[in-house]
Design a protein around this motif. Structure first.
Motif, PDB file in Angstrom:
ATOM      1  N   GLU A   1       6.202  -3.234  -7.938  1.00 55.53           N
ATOM      2  CA  GLU A   1       5.252  -3.116  -6.830  1.00 55.53           C
ATOM      3  C   GLU A   1       4.267  -4.273  -6.949  1.00 55.53           C
ATOM      4  OE1 GLU A   1       4.724  -1.329  -3.971  1.00 55.53           O
ATOM      5  OE2 GLU A   1       2.942  -2.589  -3.810  1.00 55.53           O
ATOM      6  N   ILE A   2       4.040  -4.929  -5.824  1.00 53.45           N
ATOM      7  CA  ILE A   2       3.167  -6.117  -5.870  1.00 53.45           C
ATOM      8  C   ILE A   2       1.686  -5.743  -5.840  1.00 53.45           C
ATOM      9  CG2 ILE A   2       2.972  -6.548  -3.364  1.00 53.45           C
ATOM     10  CD1 ILE A   2       3.566  -9.532  -4.032  1.00 53.45           C
TER      11      ILE A   2
ATOM     12  N   ALA B   1       6.050   1.381  -4.408  1.00 59.83           N
ATOM     13  CA  ALA B   1       4.933   2.316  -4.163  1.00 59.83           C
ATOM     14  C   ALA B   1       5.027   2.942  -2.774  1.00 59.83           C
ATOM     15  CB  ALA B   1       3.607   1.584  -4.310  1.00 59.83           C
ATOM     16  N   PRO B   2       4.695   4.225  -2.648  1.00 64.19           N
ATOM     17  CA  PRO B   2       4.137   5.139  -3.658  1.00 64.19           C
ATOM     18  C   PRO B   2       5.174   5.824  -4.546  1.00 64.19           C
ATOM     19  CG  PRO B   2       4.171   6.222  -1.525  1.00 64.19           C
ATOM     20  CD  PRO B   2       4.713   4.837  -1.293  1.00 64.19           C
ATOM     21  N   GLY B   3       6.409   5.420  -4.481  1.00 58.26           N
ATOM     22  CA  GLY B   3       7.383   5.933  -5.446  1.00 58.26           C
ATOM     23  C   GLY B   3       8.247   7.075  -4.951  1.00 58.26           C
ATOM     24  N   GLY B   4       8.215   7.362  -3.658  1.00 56.54           N
ATOM     25  CA  GLY B   4       9.041   8.452  -3.128  1.00 56.54           C
ATOM     26  C   GLY B   4      10.521   8.205  -3.383  1.00 56.54           C
ATOM     27  N   LYS B   5      10.960   6.985  -3.138  1.00 59.29           N
ATOM     28  CA  LYS B   5      12.395   6.704  -3.300  1.00 59.29           C
ATOM     29  C   LYS B   5      12.729   6.464  -4.774  1.00 59.29           C
ATOM     30  CE  LYS B   5      12.735   5.092   1.438  1.00 59.29           C
ATOM     31  NZ  LYS B   5      11.305   4.859   1.742  1.00 59.29           N
TER      32      LYS B   5
ATOM     33  N   ASP C   1       5.812  -9.545  -8.099  1.00 58.59           N
ATOM     34  CA  ASP C   1       6.381  -9.941  -6.811  1.00 58.59           C
ATOM     35  C   ASP C   1       7.903  -9.934  -6.954  1.00 58.59           C
ATOM     36  OD1 ASP C   1       7.365 -11.199  -4.582  1.00 58.59           O
ATOM     37  OD2 ASP C   1       5.973 -12.897  -4.657  1.00 58.59           O
ATOM     38  N   ALA C   2       8.555  -9.026  -6.253  1.00 55.21           N
ATOM     39  CA  ALA C   2      10.009  -8.917  -6.355  1.00 55.21           C
ATOM     40  C   ALA C   2      10.696 -10.214  -5.930  1.00 55.21           C
ATOM     41  CB  ALA C   2      10.501  -7.757  -5.493  1.00 55.21           C
TER      42      ALA C   2
ATOM     43  N   CYS D   1      10.531  -2.550  -4.155  1.00 54.91           N
ATOM     44  CA  CYS D   1       9.238  -2.375  -3.470  1.00 54.91           C
ATOM     45  C   CYS D   1       8.934  -0.881  -3.541  1.00 54.91           C
ATOM     46  CB  CYS D   1       9.349  -2.848  -2.031  1.00 54.91           C
ATOM     47  SG  CYS D   1       9.683  -4.604  -1.885  1.00 54.91           S
TER      48      CYS D   1
ATOM     49  N   ASP E   1      13.439  -1.571  -0.214  1.00 54.54           N
ATOM     50  CA  ASP E   1      12.751  -0.848   0.874  1.00 54.54           C
ATOM     51  C   ASP E   1      11.627  -1.787   1.306  1.00 54.54           C
ATOM     52  OD1 ASP E   1      11.753   1.048   2.581  1.00 54.54           O
ATOM     53  OD2 ASP E   1      10.880   2.325   1.025  1.00 54.54           O
TER      54      ASP E   1
ATOM     55  N   ARG F   1      -1.689   0.282  -5.664  1.00 58.41           N
ATOM     56  CA  ARG F   1      -0.719   1.322  -5.271  1.00 58.41           C
ATOM     57  C   ARG F   1       0.122   1.821  -6.444  1.00 58.41           C
ATOM     58  NH1 ARG F   1       0.589   1.960   0.074  1.00 58.41           N
ATOM     59  NH2 ARG F   1       2.845   1.842  -0.145  1.00 58.41           N
TER      60      ARG F   1
HETATM   61  C1  LIG Z   1       7.849   0.419   2.565  1.00 55.25           C
HETATM   62  S1  LIG Z   1       6.771   0.432   1.230  1.00 55.25           S
HETATM   63  C2  LIG Z   1       7.752   1.168  -0.029  1.00 55.25           C
HETATM   64  C3  LIG Z   1       7.817   2.667   0.016  1.00 55.25           C
HETATM   65  C4  LIG Z   1       8.517   3.235  -1.220  1.00 55.25           C
HETATM   66  N1  LIG Z   1       9.820   2.656  -1.416  1.00 55.25           N
HETATM   67  C5  LIG Z   1       8.649   4.744  -1.146  1.00 55.25           C
HETATM   68  O1  LIG Z   1       9.678   5.246  -0.724  1.00 55.25           O
HETATM   69  O2  LIG Z   1       7.705   5.439  -1.562  1.00 55.25           O
HETATM   70  C6  LIG Z   1       6.807  -1.240   0.730  1.00 55.25           C
HETATM   71  C7  LIG Z   1       6.054  -1.518  -0.547  1.00 55.25           C
HETATM   72  O3  LIG Z   1       6.409  -2.831  -0.972  1.00 55.25           O
HETATM   73  C8  LIG Z   1       5.297  -3.454  -1.563  1.00 55.25           C
HETATM   74  N2  LIG Z   1       5.588  -4.909  -1.551  1.00 55.25           N
HETATM   75  C9  LIG Z   1       5.396  -5.775  -0.534  1.00 55.25           C
HETATM   76  N3  LIG Z   1       5.803  -7.000  -0.889  1.00 55.25           N
HETATM   77  C10 LIG Z   1       6.283  -6.901  -2.154  1.00 55.25           C
HETATM   78  C11 LIG Z   1       6.843  -7.844  -3.065  1.00 55.25           C
HETATM   79  N4  LIG Z   1       6.979  -9.128  -2.731  1.00 55.25           N
HETATM   80  N5  LIG Z   1       7.218  -7.397  -4.293  1.00 55.25           N
HETATM   81  C12 LIG Z   1       7.062  -6.086  -4.638  1.00 55.25           C
HETATM   82  N6  LIG Z   1       6.523  -5.161  -3.812  1.00 55.25           N
HETATM   83  C13 LIG Z   1       6.148  -5.562  -2.578  1.00 55.25           C
HETATM   84  C14 LIG Z   1       4.147  -2.990  -0.692  1.00 55.25           C
HETATM   85  O4  LIG Z   1       2.924  -3.125  -1.357  1.00 55.25           O
HETATM   86  C15 LIG Z   1       4.535  -1.525  -0.435  1.00 55.25           C
HETATM   87  O5  LIG Z   1       3.972  -0.697  -1.395  1.00 55.25           O
END
Ligand SMILES: C[S@@+](CC[C@H](N)C(=O)[O-])C[C@H]1O[C@@H](n2cnc3c(N)ncnc32)[C@H](O)[C@@H]1O
Length: 465
Positions: free
Chosen positions: A305-306, A280-284, A331-332, A278, A350, A310
């Motif tokens: 990223e779903i 976006a925005p890609g910090g991790k 979708d992960a 998961c 995350d 983003r």
């Molecule tokens: C907590 S944020 C992630 C922050 C990111 N890891 C960072 O450090 O920048 C969660 C992200 O998961 C995405 N997301 C939600 N459900 C998802 C899924 N089923 N598959 C992939 N991404 C998903 C959301 O759109 C959101 O961008």
């Protein structure tokens, strides 16, 4: 007058708009938040010259909204029309605390009444707004005392949120609520591939920017500032990332470097295969690449990223630091649509969550969420965990995290996962990290990261046999 412009480090525009105009925009934004819109969607629509001032005032209003609503209820027991209520609450949130108020009370009331007169939705109620606010100024002390004495009326955040905090963290809930009313610190992660923390800190110091080391590679600024004015930021020498968020990549790499070598054929030894589920925005994502051990195996990182809107942010972040990952919109939780069948050595999940650990940074969150969201999010978190676990190689490591302080999105998810996945073992993990300033945490373990966001972390290892 306590001050003549909102002050949280944002730069004033060359020509400041009149206060009544700012109050109108803030009240309209508050009304939109109450109708379910997030500030991250609202603020970009505001004209650039006044965006910083509006944000500063709006965040202050959202942080003080519980008090403002309770006062409004006392002053006008029958709720006025939404636009009138939003303007009244905006003015009350900005003036109830004389010590912290950005404007003198009388200036604020005059300008709020001016704002009411100049908007057709509120002009018919300008006299009513004037009467309520002037009564507040006259009777401030008894009104505040009455409201503060009634915990049913005064809740700094929605009542269900407060009750959940109290149940989940009986020792820390009051500190959590209190801290939620203040802005969060600005922390960056130093990119060890470009520079050292000491060198960057010294470079900033000579430019008059002071900071303190935090965690392994973080620097917390003494005063928040525009990130593009930070020497080295545009060149990728550092990235804005909270100290607790910086643990994700560190825990993943610590875990990976301790993993037992899998039986031959079970993994590709030339590269670490990693998944940021998961992203976006890609910090991790960026941190996972920055923190990779130098020399030896290369890194193949897939970032999913779903939400297609983003995705560009992930690429922008990677471009700025000059590292690469494969980025896909998917979708992960549906690996059949994107997985090539080769197991991963490490997975970072995350998970999407309530973001209850970062309410200081996004004070609209608590007012946007419904209690029923938490169960839905928990279900999604479990679905993602279950879907991704089979993709991990034997001996591999999955780091689960959420920027939430609610147990339902942290410990409860992992307890339930471990209860029916016998090939999973919980390694020593941070668990719930509380967003508490140092020295403000009776009965809690050392807050070793200083002032940071609320997070949950679990490091899971898959058994070899
Ligand atoms: C907590 S944020 C992630 C922050 C990111 N890891 C960072 O450090 O920048 C969660 C992200 O998961 C995405 N997301 C939600 N459900 C998802 C899924 N089923 N598959 C992939 N991404 C998903 C959301 O759109 C959101 O961008």
């Amino acid at each position: 007058m306590a001050g003549n412009r909102p002050g949280t480090g944002e730069k004033p525009s060359a020509v400041s708009p009149p206060l009544w105009q700012l109050l109108q925009t803030v009240a309209q934004s508050l009304q939109a938040v109450r109708q379910g819109q997030s500030t991250s969607r609202l603020l970009p629509q505001i004209e650039a010259t006044r965006r910083a001032a509006v944000q500063s005032l709006l965040f202050r209003v959202l942080r003080q909204l519980g008090m403002a609503q309770a006062l409004r209820q006392r002053l006008a027991p029958r709720a006025p029309a939404p636009a009138v209520d939003a303007l009244l609450c905006t003015a009350l949130a900005l003036c109830w605390d004389e010590d912290q108020a950005p404007y003198d009370g009388h200036t604020l009331v005059n300008q709020a009444v001016e704002a009411a007169k100049r908007n057709r939705r509120t002009q018919g109620q300008a006299a009513f707004i004037n009467a309520c606010l002037r009564r507040f100024l006259r009777e401030r002390a008894p009104l505040l005392a009455a409201v503060q004495a009634d915990p049913k009326v005064l809740t700094p955040l929605p009542p269900w949120w407060v009750a959940r905090l109290q149940r989940d963290h009986p020792l820390a809930w009051q500190s959590l609520l209190q801290l939620g009313q203040h802005p969060a610190p600005m922390t960056v992660r130093v990119n060890g591939r470009h520079t050292t923390r000491e060198a960057l800190q010294a470079r900033w110091h000579s430019a008059g920017i002071t900071s303190q080391p935090v965690g392994r590679t973080g620097l917390q600024l003494d005063k928040p500032m525009d990130v593009h004015l930070l020497p080295g930021f545009d060149a990728g020498d550092c990235s804005v990332q909270d100290a607790a968020a910086q643990l994700a990549a560190e825990l993943l790499w610590d875990g990976l470097l301790q993993t037992v070598t899998p039986p031959s054929g079970a993994a590709d030894h030339s590269a670490w295969r990693l998944l940021d589920a998961c992203a976006a925005p890609g910090g991790k994502t960026a941190h996972m690449l920055e923190a990779a051990p130098s020399g030896g195996r290369s890194v193949e990182l897939l970032a999913l990223e779903i939400d297609a809107t983003r995705m560009p942010r992930i690429q922008e972040n990677l471009q700025r630091i000059g590292l690469q990952a494969q980025v896909r919109c998917a979708d992960a939780g549906e690996p059949a649509t994107w997985w090539d069948g080769r197991p991963f050595d490490g997975v970072l999940l995350d998970a999407p969550c309530s973001a209850s650990g970062i309410v200081r940074r996004h004070p609209d969150i608590a007012w946007l969420r419904r209690e029923s969201d938490i169960a839905e999010l928990a279900q999604q978190q479990s679905r993602l965990l279950e879907a991704l676990w089979p993709l991990l190689r034997p001996g591999g490591v999955l780091v689960y995290c959420s920027c939430s302080v609610f147990r339902a999105e942290g410990q409860d998810r992992i307890d339930s996962f471990l209860a029916h996945n016998t090939d999973a073992r919980l390694r020593p993990s941070p668990g719930h990290l509380m967003p508490l300033a140092p020295g403000n945490q009776p009965g809690l373990p050392d807050n070793w990261l200083g002032d940071h966001d609320g997070f949950y972390y679990a490091v899971l290892e898959k058994s070899l046999g």
